[in-house]
Write a protein that holds these residues in place. Sequence first.
Motif, PDB file in Angstrom:
ATOM      1  N   ILE A   2       0.803  -1.212   0.115  1.00  0.00           N
ATOM      2  CA  ILE A   2       0.041   0.113   0.073  1.00  0.00           C
ATOM      3  C   ILE A   2       0.890   1.171   0.067  1.00  0.00           C
ATOM      4  N   ARG A   3       0.504   2.121  -0.760  1.00  0.00           N
ATOM      5  CA  ARG A   3       1.432   3.371  -0.910  1.00  0.00           C
ATOM      6  C   ARG A   3       0.271   4.684  -1.210  1.00  0.00           C
ATOM      7  N   ALA A   4       0.781   5.484   0.106  1.00  0.00           N
ATOM      8  CA  ALA A   4      -0.098   6.861   0.080  1.00  0.00           C
ATOM      9  C   ALA A   4       0.736   7.874  -0.172  1.00  0.00           C
ATOM     10  N   VAL A   5       0.529   8.949  -1.363  1.00  0.00           N
ATOM     11  CA  VAL A   5       1.110   9.846  -1.902  1.00  0.00           C
ATOM     12  C   VAL A   5       0.448  11.225  -1.541  1.00  0.00           C
ATOM     13  N   ASP A  30       4.078  -5.542   1.722  1.00  0.00           N
ATOM     14  CA  ASP A  30       3.262  -6.891   2.283  1.00  0.00           C
ATOM     15  C   ASP A  30       3.760  -7.579   3.489  1.00  0.00           C
ATOM     16  N   GLY A  31       2.817  -7.918   4.089  1.00  0.00           N
ATOM     17  CA  GLY A  31       3.206  -8.524   5.503  1.00  0.00           C
ATOM     18  C   GLY A  31       3.958  -7.779   6.710  1.00  0.00           C
ATOM     19  N   ASP A  32       3.676  -6.331   6.318  1.00  0.00           N
ATOM     20  CA  ASP A  32       4.037  -5.506   7.655  1.00  0.00           C
ATOM     21  C   ASP A  32       2.816  -5.542   8.610  1.00  0.00           C
ATOM     22  N   TYR A  33       3.250  -5.011   9.840  1.00  0.00           N
ATOM     23  CA  TYR A  33       2.409  -4.887  10.966  1.00  0.00           C
ATOM     24  C   TYR A  33       2.515  -3.785  11.585  1.00  0.00           C
ATOM     25  N   VAL A  34       1.653  -2.735  11.255  1.00  0.00           N
ATOM     26  CA  VAL A  34       1.854  -1.178  11.392  1.00  0.00           C
ATOM     27  C   VAL A  34       0.544  -0.898  12.364  1.00  0.00           C
ATOM     28  N   ARG A 154     -15.445 -12.355   9.475  1.00  0.00           N
ATOM     29  CA  ARG A 154     -15.928 -11.771   8.325  1.00  0.00           C
ATOM     30  C   ARG A 154     -15.147 -10.935   7.573  1.00  0.00           C
ATOM     31  N   ALA A 155     -13.949 -10.442   8.139  1.00  0.00           N
ATOM     32  CA  ALA A 155     -12.948  -9.785   7.433  1.00  0.00           C
ATOM     33  C   ALA A 155     -11.874 -10.569   6.845  1.00  0.00           C
ATOM     34  N   LEU A 156     -11.943 -11.690   7.195  1.00  0.00           N
ATOM     35  CA  LEU A 156     -10.964 -12.851   6.657  1.00  0.00           C
ATOM     36  C   LEU A 156     -11.903 -13.588   5.675  1.00  0.00           C
ATOM     37  N   ALA A 157     -13.179 -13.397   5.322  1.00  0.00           N
ATOM     38  CA  ALA A 157     -14.222 -14.247   4.487  1.00  0.00           C
ATOM     39  C   ALA A 157     -13.447 -14.480   3.131  1.00  0.00           C
ATOM     40  N   ASN A 158     -13.269 -13.101   2.371  1.00  0.00           N
ATOM     41  CA  ASN A 158     -12.539 -13.450   0.963  1.00  0.00           C
ATOM     42  C   ASN A 158     -11.045 -13.630   0.901  1.00  0.00           C
ATOM     43  N   ASP A 159     -10.485 -13.723   2.050  1.00  0.00           N
ATOM     44  CA  ASP A 159      -8.975 -13.899   1.979  1.00  0.00           C
ATOM     45  C   ASP A 159      -8.207 -13.100   1.690  1.00  0.00           C
ATOM     46  N   PRO A 160      -8.583 -11.850   2.153  1.00  0.00           N
ATOM     47  CA  PRO A 160      -7.878 -10.490   1.713  1.00  0.00           C
ATOM     48  C   PRO A 160      -6.275 -10.529   2.312  1.00  0.00           C
ATOM     49  N   PRO A 161      -5.446  -9.921   1.439  1.00  0.00           N
ATOM     50  CA  PRO A 161      -4.090  -9.805   2.005  1.00  0.00           C
ATOM     51  C   PRO A 161      -3.752  -8.690   3.084  1.00  0.00           C
ATOM     52  N   VAL A 162      -4.954  -7.763   3.204  1.00  0.00           N
ATOM     53  CA  VAL A 162      -4.570  -6.538   4.244  1.00  0.00           C
ATOM     54  C   VAL A 162      -5.809  -6.673   5.226  1.00  0.00           C
ATOM     55  N   ILE A 163      -5.385  -6.516   6.648  1.00  0.00           N
ATOM     56  CA  ILE A 163      -6.445  -6.547   7.502  1.00  0.00           C
ATOM     57  C   ILE A 163      -6.354  -4.905   8.128  1.00  0.00           C
ATOM     58  N   PHE A 164      -7.353  -4.308   8.114  1.00  0.00           N
ATOM     59  CA  PHE A 164      -7.224  -2.691   8.660  1.00  0.00           C
ATOM     60  C   PHE A 164      -8.170  -3.156  10.099  1.00  0.00           C
ATOM     61  N   GLY A 165      -7.717  -2.469  11.275  1.00  0.00           N
ATOM     62  CA  GLY A 165      -8.257  -2.568  12.431  1.00  0.00           C
ATOM     63  C   GLY A 165      -8.272  -0.902  12.982  1.00  0.00           C
TER      64      GLY A 165
END
Lengths: 220, 398
Positions: A2-5, A30-34, A154-165
């Motif tokens: 993910i990149r924000a500019v 990818d795979g980061d924990y921020v 529910r957040a994992l349902a479609n197996d997304p690569p990123v989880i936002f909390g």
Amino acid sequence: MIRAVNLKKIYKMGEIEVPALRGVSLDIPDGDYVAIEGPSGSGKSTLLNMIGCLDRPTSGNVFIDDVDTSKLNDTELAKIRREKIGFIFQMFNLIPTLNALENVSLPMMFYGSSRGKRAKRAEELLKIVGLADRANHKPSELSGGEQQRVAIARALANDPPVIFGDEPTGNLDTESGKGIMNFLEKLNKKGETLIIVTHDPEIAARAHRSIRMRDGTLKA
Amino acid sequence: MFYDSLLLAYRNIRERKFRSFLTLLGIAVGIAAIISLIAVGYGMQYSITEELIGMADIISVMPGRQIIPGMGGYAETITERDIEDIERIAGVEDVGPWMYGTAQVEYRKERTPVTIISGDTQDLEEMYATYAEFEDGRWIYEGDHRGCTIGYSVAHEYFDEDIGINDRLIINGEKFVVVGVLEKAGMMASADLDPNIFLTIRAAQEVLGTKDIYMLTVRISDIDRADDIGEEIEETLDQNHNMDDFAQAMTMSSMIEQIGTVFLILQAVLVGIASIALIVGSIGIMNSMLMSVMERTHEIGIMKAIGATNSNIILLFLTEAGMISLVGGILGCILGTITATLVSIGVSFYIGMEMPAIITPEVMIGSLSVAILVGVISGLYPARRAAKMSPVEAVRYG
């Protein structure tokens, strides 16, 4: 990735313009924990909503896997939310008329999976979050911690690569909160990107890195 | 997805049972109004047409231009010669003259004017036999030049003392004996029967002092040639009287056609009235759906946040509106059928003539389609409003 500019977001309150983000740029591999930290009103939730594709910035760009989301229409943006992103809210935000299993199935329904597949996957996910026996309960019949675990499923349902909390433990007691964080971290260890907004320094300390915000800008 | 939206819509409707029921009732009343009004309209048309088809072998002939006293106009009426000429036309079996007039009637020293109707006695009987029974006595025979049959009102309302058979009346100075008293007629024929005295043509000519014939009924042998014969009659009479359009011959089929047009207009008016009910119902759906959207703003936000597209949301709300209106429509069909049946029973009883409630499958299917269409159209605006909400705004709401 993910990149924000140079993200800017200005809310209009009648005649007055309130800037919530004043130019934020960041990269999350990818795979980061921020952890995104900051006092209320610092713009941390706004930032999360922008990079989570829940809202569009006033200016600036968000790239998800090198796709410029500012060029996508509503339907394409919905597809990104459906397939690349899992969102967990502070208030759980389950649909009150649906039971746990149906809540977990919902993103797959929008994805277009068959009913059989959905039911199977939803049961699996409920088992993973330890709620296999609560599948037929409505949210109102579940405790806060249980509701949040349904929300994670529910957040994992479609197996997304990123989880936002967005403050995923903010409405839970310490014990339940710890359980939720442990579970999310386990997902991160399996390769899931984890981006958490919090003002709990203890949680922020457990992340790989922590981004601090103040008055709509990043504090290094 | 569609099946799922049905399920979700069902859940939401059940969650708001009472309000959904009221909304549904709005549509149901509209549809019921349309169905019952159409059914009753068709029934009326059916029974009147049936009645006319029963007389399909009769052509009625009248002078086409009405005589307006004091305004000039044509003072000519149908004559004996006309009758003879019509009788000679091929396909004509029988010609019956009809006379109308008012006469002073005296009974036991009391006098009052009464309408006289006169025709061939057989024609009289055929024309009116279905509408009223006899209280006492019978129709006049062709030879009853001093006999008369009287309507219910003449017998029981016009004079202080009731009139029975064998009582004597003095009509315009001529003495008559009552041979029959009719019972009260049903509503449809009451004006034709109750206030009148029926005489033979010969007696009427004497009493009314004229040979003017008001109308002819021509009985024909071949119904299929009715229109041709009608035209021929018109031509013959026009020639006799040396006028362009002296006579007007009306066949039953042309009468049925005319009545059909009248009923079409009637139907349109009835449906128009019923549509108002439907419009009110559809406003109810729109209102209810808008409330539902407002209440569920938060839910819509969640759904969008977890990947629902705008069209997903629209589908959900349209399904809900469609479902409410479909169930409302079905309920409306049932209510409408019951209402129409009750009305037809009531009316049949009241006018003394069978008037069925006619509900065709087309009307049912049409009404249901209208119900769903109305529901979906009324749901469209709220659904689009729901879909257009920004997910983050919507999630924050509530």
